[in-house]
Design a protein around this motif. Structure first.
Motif, mmCIF file in Angstrom:
data_model
loop_
_atom_site.group_PDB
_atom_site.id
_atom_site.type_symbol
_atom_site.label_atom_id
_atom_site.label_comp_id
_atom_site.label_asym_id
_atom_site.label_seq_id
_atom_site.Cartn_x
_atom_site.Cartn_y
_atom_site.Cartn_z
ATOM 1 N N SER A 272 0.717 -1.312 -0.146
ATOM 2 C CA SER A 272 -0.114 -0.105 -0.065
ATOM 3 C C SER A 272 0.641 1.374 -0.122
ATOM 4 C CB SER A 272 -0.871 -0.202 1.426
ATOM 5 O OG SER A 272 -1.819 -1.340 1.367
ATOM 6 N N LEU A 273 1.967 1.233 0.386
ATOM 7 C CA LEU A 273 2.942 2.261 0.163
ATOM 8 C C LEU A 273 4.379 1.944 -0.281
ATOM 9 C CD1 LEU A 273 2.060 5.098 1.626
ATOM 10 C CD2 LEU A 273 3.456 4.478 3.632
ATOM 11 N N PRO A 274 4.413 1.541 -1.515
ATOM 12 C CA PRO A 274 5.382 1.129 -2.112
ATOM 13 C C PRO A 274 6.772 2.242 -2.227
ATOM 14 C CG PRO A 274 3.852 1.656 -3.725
ATOM 15 C CD PRO A 274 3.178 1.599 -2.433
ATOM 16 N N GLU A 275 6.353 3.460 -2.148
ATOM 17 C CA GLU A 275 7.179 4.598 -2.230
ATOM 18 C C GLU A 275 7.925 4.945 -1.008
ATOM 19 O OE1 GLU A 275 3.238 6.643 -1.692
ATOM 20 O OE2 GLU A 275 3.928 4.742 -2.205
ATOM 21 N N ALA A 276 7.822 4.030 0.014
ATOM 22 C CA ALA A 276 8.379 4.412 1.436
ATOM 23 C C ALA A 276 9.743 3.484 1.362
ATOM 24 C CB ALA A 276 7.700 3.811 2.433
ATOM 25 N N ASN A 277 10.617 3.918 2.133
ATOM 26 C CA ASN A 277 11.930 3.231 2.458
ATOM 27 C C ASN A 277 12.017 2.293 3.094
ATOM 28 O OD1 ASN A 277 14.563 2.490 2.790
ATOM 29 N ND2 ASN A 277 15.396 4.647 2.792
#
Length: 310
Positions: A272-277
């Protein structure tokens, strides 16, 4: 100084990794051990619930869910304003610290049982309940909107979450299975400490690897990953006292507040939050917080609970 044998295997794993030892550990075995622990924790809780159903469990469960909603709200401003992280990564890491670590809980249970400290039978239910709220709060904080919480997300990441299903399902089986559940005891109950030791050996290897990868924001990340367990653990201790739990129950509530997820939440964030590191979150929760809790946090909160309950 005496170190519990189960915890010593975790230390062994870290030492092996830091020394560069080539220790092969099949990935399939790691996943199997993880599943074993989730099922065993659920079954033990279900078996105990057969004799100890508490009518106050509903109100306690509501308090625990509220606790799970609060923890990421505490972590987020620290990450955002002191760590200078963007909303996406601050929300993702906050979700990890609002959720729980099943392995940390398992270590706490093993230490309590080794010291013959009793605790409430329904705690596996609390472990399940604390997996969910932080994921929702973390996503809302990261996106700044409630629109991310849709029907697909609720079904895939919460209802169909493997750890939630395994633990809750095993809890129900242990409760409704009656005397037939005793057939499973030689495998899931009596072998629990041995399987946990092997699992912690692998966790030590992973933690040692994560420790060597600390680079950007390392000073803040290390500080946060040790401060947040103390804040969450002390808040959990306070909640345990408010709920009039036993010494073992207060300790477990503290451990749940102090732990950080590295299984359920990373999977949800990846989807749901693939852009997070993801590396930053895992390094903090698994590379720093997990070793801190196993070696310092869990023994401290058990001692604190014993003092408060005496």
């Amino acid at each position: 100084m005496v170190i519990d044998a189960v915890v010593a295997f975790f230390i062994l794993g870290i030492v092996c990794q830091l020394l560069g030892a080539k220790m092969a550990f099949p990935e399939g075995l790691y996943k199997t051990l993880s599943m074993f622990l989730m099922i065993a924790i659920g079954l033990k809780g279900g078996i105990a619930l057969q004799q100890h159903v508490d009518p106050a469990l509903v109100s306690m469960s509501i308090a625990v869910v509220a606790f799970g909603l609060l923890l990421p709200l505490v972590a987020y401003p620290i990450l955002r304003y002191f760590g200078q992280l963007d909303k996406i990564n601050a929300g993702a890491i906050a979700a990890h610290y609002g959720s729980v670590s099943v392995a940390t809980y398992a270590v706490a249970v093993a230490l309590l049982e080794a010291q013959n400290i009793a605790y409430e039978a329904y705690f596996p239910l609390f472990v399940v309940l604390l997996e969910m709220p932080a994921i929702l709060v973390g996503l809302v904080l990261a996106k700044g909107s409630f629109k991310v919480v849709n029907a697909h997300f609720v079904k895939q990441e919460l209802i169909a979450n493997q750890s939630i299903l395994l633990m809750l399902g095993s809890l129900i089986i242990g409760y409704i299975g009656g005397s037939s559940v005793t057939k499973l005891a030689p495998f899931f109950i009596e072998l629990f400490s041995g399987v946990l030791a092997l699992f912690l050996l692998k966790m030590g290897l992973i933690a040692g690897e994560q420790l060597s990868s600390l680079k950007k924001n390392s000073v803040f990340l290390i500080s946060f990953a040790m401060l947040m367990p103390l804040l969450g653990g002390l808040a959990g201790t306070g909640l345990g006292v408010m709920l009039s739990l036993s010494a073992g129950g207060i300790a477990l509530m503290a451990v749940l507040g102090a732990s950080a997820s590295y299984i359920a939440v990373p999977a949800a964030m990846k989807q749901s939050l693939p852009e997070a590191n993801a590396g930053m979150s895992i390094t903090a929760s698994l590379g720093i917080t997990f070793p801190f809790n196993v070696l310092i946090g869990v023994p401290f909160f058990i001692a604190l609970a014993g003092y408060l309950a005496s």
